[in-house]
Design an enzyme around this catalytic site. Structure first.
Site, PDB file in Angstrom:
ATOM      1  N   LYS A  75       0.794  -1.399  -0.075  1.00 42.30           N
ATOM      2  CA  LYS A  75      -0.080   0.010  -0.048  1.00 42.30           C
ATOM      3  C   LYS A  75       0.838   1.269   0.176  1.00 42.30           C
ATOM      4  CE  LYS A  75      -4.119  -1.825   2.285  1.00 42.30           C
ATOM      5  NZ  LYS A  75      -5.279  -1.415   3.081  1.00 42.30           N
TER       6      LYS A  75
ATOM      7  N   ASP B 197      -9.939   3.111   2.278  1.00 41.36           N
ATOM      8  CA  ASP B 197      -9.865   2.634   3.562  1.00 41.36           C
ATOM      9  C   ASP B 197     -10.473   3.315   4.476  1.00 41.36           C
ATOM     10  OD1 ASP B 197      -8.703   0.191   2.797  1.00 41.36           O
ATOM     11  OD2 ASP B 197      -6.638   0.858   3.218  1.00 41.36           O
TER      12      ASP B 197
END
Ligand code: ATR
Length: 279
Positions: free
Chosen positions: A66, A102
């Site tokens: 990520k 997220d």
């Protein structure tokens, strides 16, 4: 020809994203397929080049890529840049653009269960990557006051200092948070404590929890951590991590297709995948 979507990570075999997105492609009659691709860190740059070369429409990025993916993309949106992590990539006219769903997925999932989000005195437990995404996104969305408790308070202090959005924050140790828990209306547990197989651990004791507090834990395996069970026993409303997982996926799907999908159906798909082995 079928459009191509994927999730890249390592390990990736357990990912529930392919089942969730492929079911949605079928539901909305989109001629596309979503693959789970194991990409080792040493191959990340080559993999991104390859995905671009074959004209992938979009992909998700999971552990451990990520952060490392950011310099490999053509552009990263400002919120993802400030969070310092990308979980969703969209191919926009041949350019790979990185986003982070997220934090926004967490928040949308939280607000789906929380009747009146305004003026809640909020505590985040943890100061890792997930806490960072949630804290920055909440501050970005205008939440005025969010305290952070962490085993290593210095890391929480770093989050506070690095947040580019205006928010009032006090940093606490886990002991201080335990003592002052009665001050909080909304408690967000973002650490891995209590995740399978370490089912018996919890980040702090809930003796001082208000009975009308809302307690959210981003873990969904198990569906009820010990922390959530104790919160429910004290009378609090609770939420597990299924919403965050499903809503981050729903926001990625919306970025790719323009359709905000049926989240209840996505939850069912994930529950089916979790099957009997939710611990
Ligand atoms: P993620 O990216 O999933 O958020 P991470 O960056 O490794 O994961 O962060 C893990 C978080 O869980 C941190 O807040 C960590 O506390 P420290 O900053 O003190 O390391 C917290 N954490 C993990 N294991 C813990 C434990 N056994 N007790 C207390 N806190 C723990």
């Amino acid at each position: 020809m079928k459009e191509l979507y994927a999730v890249i990570g390592d390990p990736i075999a357990q990912s529930m994203s392919p089942a969730m997105h492929n079911d949605l492609f079928q539901l909305y009659k989109i001629n596309a397929h979503y693959h789970a691709l194991r990409v080792e860190s040493v191959n990340l740059a080559d993999a991104v080049k390859g995905l671009k070369a074959v004209g992938i429409s979009g992909f998700n990025v999971t552990i451990p890529h990520k952060v490392a993916i950011m310099p490999l993309l053509d552009e990263v949106d400002p919120l993802a840049k400030s969070i310092g992590a990308v979980n969703t990539v969209k191919n926009e006219n041949g350019r790979l653009i990185g986003y982070n769903t997220d934090g926004s997925g967490y928040l949308k999932g939280l607000y789906a269960d929380l009747p009146s989000p305004g003026n809640k005195k909020t505590l985040i437990i943890g100061a890792g990557g997930a806490a960072r995404a949630i804290y920055f996104t909440m501050a970005h969305e205008g939440v005025k006051s969010i305290d952070i408790a962490n085993r290593t308070p210095e890391k929480a202090e770093t989050l506070r200092l690095e947040c580019p959005y205006e928010v009032e924050t006090e940093v606490l140790s886990l002991n201080q948070a335990e003592e002052n828990l009665g001050d909080y209306d909304l408690i967000i547990q973002t650490t891995s404590i209590g995740m399978a197989p370490a089912l018996e651990s919890e980040p702090l004791k809930l003796h001082n929890l208000k009975s009308d507090a809302f307690v959210s834990d981003i873990i969904y395996n198990p569906l009820q951590t010990k922390f959530l069970r104790h919160a429910a026993e004290k009378g609090a409303k609770t939420q597990n991590g299924l919403n965050m997982f499903v809503y981050q996926g729903a926001l990625a799907f919306e970025k790719w297709t323009g359709i905000f999908p049926d989240v209840e159906r996505m939850k069912q798909t994930v529950m089916k995948q979790l099957g009997g082995s939710i611990c």
